[in-house]
Scaffold this motif. Structure first.
Motif, short mmCIF file in Angstrom:
data_model
loop_
_atom_site.label_atom_id
_atom_site.label_comp_id
_atom_site.label_asym_id
_atom_site.label_seq_id
_atom_site.Cartn_x
_atom_site.Cartn_y
_atom_site.Cartn_z
N VAL A 305 166.92 38.72 25.81
CA VAL A 305 167.20 39.12 24.43
C VAL A 305 165.93 39.32 23.61
O VAL A 305 166.00 39.65 22.43
N GLY A 306 164.80 39.13 24.24
CA GLY A 306 163.54 39.28 23.52
C GLY A 306 162.95 37.92 23.17
O GLY A 306 163.65 37.04 22.67
N PHE A 307 161.68 37.75 23.43
CA PHE A 307 161.02 36.46 23.16
C PHE A 307 161.03 36.16 21.66
O PHE A 307 160.79 37.03 20.83
N GLY A 308 161.34 34.91 21.35
CA GLY A 308 161.41 34.48 19.97
C GLY A 308 162.77 34.62 19.34
O GLY A 308 162.96 34.25 18.17
N ASN A 309 163.73 35.12 20.10
CA ASN A 309 165.05 35.40 19.54
C ASN A 309 166.15 34.45 20.04
O ASN A 309 167.33 34.77 19.96
N PHE A 310 165.76 33.30 20.56
CA PHE A 310 166.75 32.35 21.06
C PHE A 310 167.75 31.96 19.98
O PHE A 310 168.97 31.99 20.20
N GLN A 311 167.24 31.57 18.83
CA GLN A 311 168.11 31.07 17.76
C GLN A 311 169.14 32.12 17.36
O GLN A 311 170.33 31.82 17.20
N LYS A 312 168.71 33.37 17.23
CA LYS A 312 169.61 34.44 16.83
C LYS A 312 170.68 34.72 17.88
O LYS A 312 171.86 34.89 17.56
N ALA A 313 170.28 34.76 19.15
CA ALA A 313 171.21 35.09 20.22
C ALA A 313 172.11 33.91 20.58
O ALA A 313 173.27 34.10 20.96
N TYR A 314 171.61 32.69 20.47
CA TYR A 314 172.37 31.50 20.83
C TYR A 314 173.65 31.37 19.99
O TYR A 314 174.70 30.94 20.49
N GLN A 315 173.56 31.77 18.72
CA GLN A 315 174.70 31.61 17.82
C GLN A 315 175.91 32.39 18.29
O GLN A 315 177.05 32.02 17.99
N ILE A 316 175.69 33.48 19.03
CA ILE A 316 176.80 34.29 19.51
C ILE A 316 177.61 33.54 20.57
O ILE A 316 178.83 33.70 20.68
N TYR A 317 176.95 32.69 21.34
CA TYR A 317 177.60 31.98 22.43
C TYR A 317 178.03 30.57 22.05
O TYR A 317 178.71 29.89 22.82
N GLU A 318 177.64 30.12 20.87
CA GLU A 318 177.93 28.75 20.45
C GLU A 318 179.42 28.57 20.20
O GLU A 318 180.06 29.40 19.55
#
Length: 438
Positions: A305-318
């Motif tokens: 999903v692109g480095f540094g974007n964990f927080q943004k992408a994680y919310q979709i799967y939470e």
């Protein structure tokens, strides 16, 4: 005129290492302190690398760094949108960019955050390469800068822990300081336990047994005070392995080694009290973070999903029942987070790095400083299984320095020059290594 070689490069790089330990303990994005460290590291590296040097960099390591930088750059290059069809969920398709009739998309779902990560990687890489270009005798000369940085953090931590169990310092740096000069107590613990092999190195091989012993005791006490369960256990393990791994070639008596193990036994009792089975991972926690992150990895395996974007992408799967006021900013497992952000290419680079590091182990078994660095790197990598220590500039620069010690070719060349030919009374020639324990 004196023929003595200049030392400005050593002091320049040592200052960068010290400054990073002093102000690089934050984990938030867009910190001006991190930007200052990155600028200082890149400018210092440019000055050092512009000078001629007799030190070469292993090709395998150099190519690994090239591919790592190229991977991050690729994530912020516009690519045809058709490439992403079926590679990731619709919700994670980054904003498209139109040029005429052709539409493009970025691998990164947040280009700005990936650019921050690119600068972070470039600064660490530049520092690593510049240390690799130093003369062999200059490499251990950077340790005092490192030790002073650790001492500053230790003093700050000791003052905090002596005042209260929860002392937060605000306004001094652009992030709230909770332990030492770090925003996270676990990261202070990481700095403390990676220092242990080097403290033992100084005590066992540099003739500073008393100061080394006092330093070791202080580090272990601070590790217990920091309250990090992983840090306390890793501190114990790294101390035991350091004593065993390094003492084989030292001239310290068996009584001194026994005294260290007695002290470690007392430390074990203190470390065990820090572990509460019910608090390791209750109904949810790091285990839930890992499960959710793995789900994201599976859906974005090809590109990430692109480095540094964990927080943004994680919310979709939470999961809905796992959403609280406090949000998840990291996976608390750097390997899962890197795999989520970088996909298969990032996983491949991690495997290659572990392979190169394992191969280096066979070449460093005769130099105690390189063995100490290998232990520190290994346990920092182990700590990354349950945390994200390398997300701070302080530990990233420390990690770069320790890797430079491991992969520096000058240590092997120095040992080969110290081999002398002795002729015994029968006239047989024997290769005898000397100076390996000094």
């Amino acid at each position: 005129m004196s023929d003595r070689p200049s030392e400005w490069d050593k002091y320049l790089l040592g200052s960068v290492l010290f400054i990073s330990l002093l102000i690089g303990g934050g984990t938030a994005s867009a910190l001006y302190t991190d930007s200052l460290i990155q600028v200082a590291a890149i400018i210092s590296a440019a000055a050092v690398l512009s000078q001629t040097s007799g030190q070469s960099i292993p090709r395998s390591v150099l190519w690994l760094l090239v591919f790592a930088v190229a991977l991050v750059i690729l994530q912020i290059v516009p690519l045809p949108a058709a490439i992403f069809n079926g590679l990731r969920p619709e919700l994670l398709l980054a904003d498209s960019w139109a040029a005429g009739e052709t539409r493009f998309r970025f691998v990164s779902v947040g280009v700005g955050r990936t650019i921050e990560c690119l600068l972070y990687l470039l600064a660490s890489t530049a520092f690593f390469l510049s240390v690799m270009r130093l003369r062999t005798e200059q490499i251990p000369a950077l340790l005092p800068f490192f030790f002073v940085g650790v001492i500053c953090n230790g003093l700050a931590g000791a003052i905090q822990y002596s005042l209260s169990d929860d002392v937060a310092i605000e306004g001094l740096l652009p992030f709230t300081i909770y332990a030492g000069l770090f925003a996270n107590p676990n990261h202070l613990s990481a700095l403390l336990f990676v220092s242990i092999p080097f403290v033992l190195y100084y005590g066992l091989f540099r003739g500073h047994l008393l100061s080394g012993s006092l330093g070791l005791i202080t580090l272990l006490v601070l590790l217990l005070a920091a309250g990090s369960r992983a840090g306390a256990l890793i501190g114990l393990a790294i101390t035991v392995l350091s004593v065993v791994f390094l003492s084989a070639r030292s001239r310290v008596s068996g009584f001194s080694i026994l005294a260290i193990f007695v002290g470690l036994s007392a430390y074990t009792i203190g470390a065990w009290t820090k572990i509460d089975a019910d608090a390791i991972d209750p109904a949810f926690g790091r285990g839930e973070f890992a499960r959710t992150t793995v789900e994201g990895i599976q859906d974005n395996l090809a590109t990430g999903v692109g480095f540094g974007n964990f927080q943004k992408a994680y919310q979709i799967y939470e999961k809905e029942e796992m959403i609280f006021k406090k949000y998840v900013n990291h996976a608390h497992n750097d390997y899962l987070e890197i795999a989520f952000e970088g996909g298969v290419p990032a996983i491949t680079l991690m495997v290659l790095y572990f392979g190169v590091l394992f191969v280096a182990l066979s070449r460093i078994r005769r130099d105690p400083l390189q063995k100490a660095a290998f232990l520190s790197v290994s346990f920092l990598l182990i700590h990354s299984l349950v945390d994200y220590p390398l997300r701070t500039e302080a530990l990233a620069m420390t990690f770069a320095y320790m890797n430079a010690i491991i992969f520096h070719k000058g240590f092997a060349e120095r040992l080969s020059r110290k081999e002398v030919i002795e002729i015994d009374h029968n006239g047989d020639k024997l290769l005898v290594p000397i100076g390996t324990s000094s």
